[in-house]
Design a protein around this motif. Structure first.
Motif, PDB file in Angstrom:
ATOM      1  N   VAL A   1       0.804  -1.057   0.589  1.00  0.00           N
ATOM      2  CA  VAL A   1       0.548  -0.171   0.181  1.00  0.00           C
ATOM      3  C   VAL A   1       0.919   0.908   0.039  1.00  0.00           C
ATOM      4  N   ASP A   2       2.058   1.221   1.204  1.00  0.00           N
ATOM      5  CA  ASP A   2       2.731   2.855   0.889  1.00  0.00           C
ATOM      6  C   ASP A   2       3.646   3.030  -0.385  1.00  0.00           C
ATOM      7  N   ILE A   3       3.743   2.244  -1.599  1.00  0.00           N
ATOM      8  CA  ILE A   3       4.760   2.059  -2.640  1.00  0.00           C
ATOM      9  C   ILE A   3       4.082   2.510  -3.505  1.00  0.00           C
ATOM     10  N   ALA A   4       2.804   1.879  -3.541  1.00  0.00           N
ATOM     11  CA  ALA A   4       1.209   1.815  -4.552  1.00  0.00           C
ATOM     12  C   ALA A   4       1.085   3.162  -4.496  1.00  0.00           C
ATOM     13  N   THR A   5       0.832   4.073  -3.001  1.00  0.00           N
ATOM     14  CA  THR A   5       0.137   5.180  -2.716  1.00  0.00           C
ATOM     15  C   THR A   5       1.174   5.862  -3.158  1.00  0.00           C
ATOM     16  N   GLY A   6       2.347   5.588  -2.158  1.00  0.00           N
ATOM     17  CA  GLY A   6       3.382   6.853  -2.148  1.00  0.00           C
ATOM     18  C   GLY A   6       4.235   6.955  -4.513  1.00  0.00           C
ATOM     19  N   GLN A   7       4.422   6.132  -4.790  1.00  0.00           N
ATOM     20  CA  GLN A   7       4.686   6.037  -6.153  1.00  0.00           C
ATOM     21  C   GLN A   7       3.561   6.605  -7.058  1.00  0.00           C
ATOM     22  N   GLN A   8       2.589   6.479  -6.266  1.00  0.00           N
ATOM     23  CA  GLN A   8       1.152   7.543  -7.529  1.00  0.00           C
ATOM     24  C   GLN A   8       1.217   9.007  -8.324  1.00  0.00           C
ATOM     25  N   GLY A   9       1.630   9.066  -6.450  1.00  0.00           N
ATOM     26  CA  GLY A   9       2.139  10.199  -6.431  1.00  0.00           C
ATOM     27  C   GLY A   9       3.136  11.119  -6.663  1.00  0.00           C
TER      28      GLY A   9
END
Length: 224
Positions: free
Chosen positions: A98-106
């Protein structure tokens, strides 16, 4: 190049209950994560607008090449992170996904906003990694450093349980190592202060992720 958006059909693939008996609420959790990814993208767009530059990087600049190539690199990490949330057995694996998906999408939103503000297309006509001095030697079968092949992604999607967790951690470690090398490239070749500042934050985040991913892999009995 546009950022990936999770479709309804992808969400519908989530099982009603996994092998450990966890409830069907996981599907609703995936909906929440998908919403968080979209919010991250929008925040990234806003962040990109807050960093205007007086001199715009050009079509063949290192900054433009980095923004385009790292967007593609991040796209795969987002897909892997969402898989980890949906299929991971280990709680830490699901959370890091979750952290990687949301952070990198930002970060994708920020990079795409840069390109628009520079009046450049999201994709260029140069080969991947052409903006780095050693870029040509880093591309393997069309893939940038650390990126998984289509066969590897298929195996990850087909895996479950501890096998999935270990495979995800190994693949994401390699993905991040490649990403950090690309970030080092823009830190060495770039001249735009805003891009360099964001790139340094990316590097710090991915190095912290690498420490956590490696520790989780060791805990699960895997080796990098």
């Amino acid at each position: 190049m546009t950022a990936p958006v999770t479709t309804d059909s992808e969400l519908d693939e989530a099982p009603a209950a996994d092998e450990g008996g966890r409830p069907a609420a996981r599907r609703y959790g995936l909906l929440a994560v998908a919403a968080a990814v979209v919010v991250g993208l929008l925040l990234g767009y806003a962040g990109g607008l807050l960093t205007p530059t007086l001199t715009r990087p050009g079509q063949n600049s290192a900054e433009a090449g980095f923004a385009r190539d790292m967007t593609a690199h991040h796209n795969q990490a987002v897909a892997m992170g969402l898989l980890a949330f949906r299929q991971g057995q280990d709680a830490e694996v699901r959370q890091v996904g979750v952290d990687i998906a949301t952070g990198q999408q930002g970060e994708i939103g920020t990079m795409q906003t840069w390109l628009r503000s520079w009046k450049l297309d999201p994709t260029g006509d140069r080969a991947p990694m052409a903006w780095m001095p050693d870029g040509a030697g880093l591309v393997r079968n069309g893939l940038m450093p650390g990126m998984a092949t289509s066969e590897e992604m298929a195996k990850l999607r087909a895996a479950s349980g501890r096998e999935f967790d270990v495979m995800f951690l190994k693949m994401m470690i390699q993905h991040h190592i490649g990403g950090v090398h690309m970030i080092d490239g823009i830190l060495a070749e770039g001249h735009d202060d805003d891009v360099l500042a964001v790139a340094q934050v990316m590097k710090n985040t991915q190095q912290n992720d690498l420490a956590n991913l490696t520790a989780a892999l060791k805990r699960l009995g895997g080796t990098p």
